[in-house]
Scaffold this motif. Structure first.
Motif, mmCIF file in Angstrom:
data_model
loop_
_atom_site.group_PDB
_atom_site.id
_atom_site.type_symbol
_atom_site.label_atom_id
_atom_site.label_comp_id
_atom_site.label_asym_id
_atom_site.label_seq_id
_atom_site.Cartn_x
_atom_site.Cartn_y
_atom_site.Cartn_z
ATOM 1 N N LEU A 27 0.850 -1.188 0.000
ATOM 2 C CA LEU A 27 0.000 0.000 0.000
ATOM 3 C C LEU A 27 0.886 1.238 0.000
ATOM 4 O O LEU A 27 1.935 1.259 0.643
ATOM 5 C CB LEU A 27 -0.884 0.045 1.249
ATOM 6 C CG LEU A 27 -1.663 -1.204 1.647
ATOM 7 C CD1 LEU A 27 -2.384 -0.956 2.969
ATOM 8 C CD2 LEU A 27 -2.644 -1.589 0.554
ATOM 9 N N LEU A 28 0.458 2.268 -0.717
ATOM 10 C CA LEU A 28 1.057 3.589 -0.572
ATOM 11 C C LEU A 28 0.181 4.356 0.403
ATOM 12 O O LEU A 28 -1.016 4.538 0.176
ATOM 13 C CB LEU A 28 1.128 4.327 -1.909
ATOM 14 C CG LEU A 28 1.652 5.774 -1.823
ATOM 15 C CD1 LEU A 28 3.121 5.796 -1.433
ATOM 16 C CD2 LEU A 28 1.440 6.511 -3.155
ATOM 17 N N VAL A 29 0.769 4.819 1.495
ATOM 18 C CA VAL A 29 0.024 5.461 2.574
ATOM 19 C C VAL A 29 0.505 6.898 2.740
ATOM 20 O O VAL A 29 1.713 7.142 2.864
ATOM 21 C CB VAL A 29 0.197 4.689 3.898
ATOM 22 C CG1 VAL A 29 -0.480 5.414 5.055
ATOM 23 C CG2 VAL A 29 -0.340 3.271 3.760
ATOM 24 N N ARG A 30 -0.433 7.838 2.720
ATOM 25 C CA ARG A 30 -0.110 9.237 3.031
ATOM 26 C C ARG A 30 -0.069 9.383 4.543
ATOM 27 O O ARG A 30 -1.065 9.169 5.222
ATOM 28 C CB ARG A 30 -1.146 10.179 2.421
ATOM 29 C CG ARG A 30 -0.962 11.648 2.842
ATOM 30 C CD ARG A 30 -1.867 12.574 2.063
ATOM 31 N NE ARG A 30 -3.269 12.172 2.109
ATOM 32 C CZ ARG A 30 -4.102 12.467 3.120
ATOM 33 N NH1 ARG A 30 -3.670 13.147 4.173
ATOM 34 N NH2 ARG A 30 -5.372 12.070 3.070
ATOM 35 N N VAL A 31 1.085 9.729 5.071
ATOM 36 C CA VAL A 31 1.277 9.762 6.522
ATOM 37 C C VAL A 31 0.561 10.972 7.118
ATOM 38 O O VAL A 31 0.753 12.105 6.679
ATOM 39 C CB VAL A 31 2.777 9.800 6.875
ATOM 40 C CG1 VAL A 31 2.960 9.862 8.392
ATOM 41 C CG2 VAL A 31 3.503 8.577 6.306
ATOM 42 N N GLU A 32 -0.246 10.707 8.133
ATOM 43 C CA GLU A 32 -0.928 11.778 8.854
ATOM 44 C C GLU A 32 -0.214 12.131 10.156
ATOM 45 O O GLU A 32 -0.214 13.289 10.577
ATOM 46 C CB GLU A 32 -2.366 11.363 9.172
ATOM 47 C CG GLU A 32 -3.240 11.161 7.942
ATOM 48 C CD GLU A 32 -4.631 10.742 8.351
ATOM 49 O OE1 GLU A 32 -5.565 11.551 8.174
ATOM 50 O OE2 GLU A 32 -4.796 9.606 8.846
ATOM 51 N N ALA A 33 0.371 11.143 10.798
ATOM 52 C CA ALA A 33 1.070 11.381 12.061
ATOM 53 C C ALA A 33 2.037 10.226 12.297
ATOM 54 O O ALA A 33 1.764 9.082 11.929
ATOM 55 C CB ALA A 33 0.094 11.493 13.222
ATOM 56 N N CYS A 34 3.166 10.545 12.941
ATOM 57 C CA CYS A 34 4.167 9.523 13.261
ATOM 58 C C CYS A 34 4.844 9.922 14.566
ATOM 59 O O CYS A 34 5.350 11.043 14.689
ATOM 60 C CB CYS A 34 5.183 9.390 12.136
ATOM 61 S SG CYS A 34 6.344 8.006 12.338
ATOM 62 N N GLY A 35 4.850 9.032 15.539
ATOM 63 C CA GLY A 35 5.404 9.346 16.847
ATOM 64 C C GLY A 35 6.916 9.257 16.878
ATOM 65 O O GLY A 35 7.525 8.400 16.237
#
Length: 342
Positions: A27-35
């Motif tokens: 999957l290509l995922v558009r990142v919304e948040a990453c800790g």
């Protein structure tokens, strides 16, 4: 797109790179948040094995934007949390279900490009759908919560157990909540920072102690202590030598110690094997999240876990370089990278 790249040990930069294309099964995922995790700091300083050059970020949540060939069981536009730990599925450890000990284990954000970027590639099997109604920064807590769940599973906490959690960071504060959910009636958190002690009591700790104020062993296990004789379970969440040394001394005879915190690779701690033998202590390591990511995602989506109080601030990719390069600020619990602020 922008990506936060560990070019080599000690060298962390934001770069412009090509948006990746999903391969078969991806999957290509558009990142919304990453800790931002303490492991990211260890990676920067060469204290945890990785494979630079690589884009860091293993605690991420985002929107599926494209499907690789052969992916047909998930839709574009759904929100997912990614389990970063990819096992081979066929080595001796995998065949007996210990996928976290896979001989060929590789992690997104450590060995392959991760979520400190506008987009990340996630194998379909590593993606867990979560509600679009969920705050995406909450989705970024699924990975650390999954690691805490594994530690709780190993601990054997049951109704009425007494527990000490060493360390007031995000792992410690999540573990406090999970220990209460597992049935512990006494949950004591130890940390030097007063703000984190207050926060621990807000999220479920029955008591807190300041280890710098005196003898923590006496304060907890002494005749006039909180749990005379020691506790059923000690969960070490700080990843420092001092708390590892304290852990076995806080457990009662026949008790369990679980090491969840990550110390720098190669660092040593003295222990007394006779004490472990004579009091028949169980001392266990807890590594990552075997089969717990889906459970963590469901817990986060249910609202059962207090998350908002654990969020210290949200930063951009450019600001993340400085955050990772420096120790956490006083009172800081969790910093979230939001690549494209709303």
């Amino acid at each position: 797109m922008k990506a936060l790249r560990l070019e080599a040990i000690g060298d962390l930069f934001v770069r412009e790179v090509d948006i990746p294309s999903p391969g078969p099964g991806d999957l290509l995922v558009r990142v919304e948040a990453c800790g931002i995790c303490g492991t990211d700091r260890h990676l920067l300083h060469g204290e945890f094995p990785s494979m630079p050059p690589v884009t860091l970020g293993h605690e991420f949540c985002g929107i599926v934007e494209a499907l690789g060939k052969d992916v047909s069981d998930i839709a574009i536009g759904v929100r997912i949390t990614g389990d970063p730990n990819i096992s081979c599925g066929c080595c001796p450890q995998c065949r007996v279900g210990r996928v976290n000990l896979c001989h060929a284990l590789r992690a997104i954000g450590i060995h392959r490009d991760g979520g400190f970027a506008d987009y990340v590639i996630v194998p379909r099997n590593q993606a867990h759908e979560i509600p679009l109604s969920l705050d995406p920064v909450h989705g970024a807590f699924c990975e650390p919560l999954a690691c805490c769940l594994h530690g709780i599973d190993l601990s054997g906490i049951r109704a009425g157990s007494s527990v000490v959690v060493l360390g007031g960071g995000v792992i410690g504060l999540l573990t406090v909540q999970l220990a209460r959910l597992a049935g512990a009636t006494t949950v004591i958190l130890s940390t030097r920072q007063a703000s984190k002690r207050r926060l621990a009591e807000e999220v479920g700790a029955t008591a807190t102690v300041d280890p710098s104020a005196g003898d923590i062993i006496e304060a907890i296990t002494g005749e006039a202590g909180l749990v005379p004789g020691g506790v059923d379970v000690v969960i070490e969440c700080a990843g420092v030598a001092e708390t590892v040394r304290q852990s076995t001394r806080l457990a009662k005879s026949g008790g369990t110690v679980v090491i969840v915190g990550v110390m720098p690779q190669g660092e040593k701690v003295e222990i007394e094997p006779f004490d472990i033998l004579f009091r028949e202590l169980r001392v266990l390591g807890s590594f990552v999240n075997p089969f717990t990511h889906r459970r963590a995602a469901d817990l986060v989506a249910s609202g059962t876990i207090e998350i908002d109080k654990l969020i210290s601030r949200r930063v951009s990719l450019d600001e993340a370089v400085s955050v990772i390069a420096h120790p956490p600020a006083a009172g800081e619990v969790k910093v979230l990278v939001v690549p494209r602020p709303a």
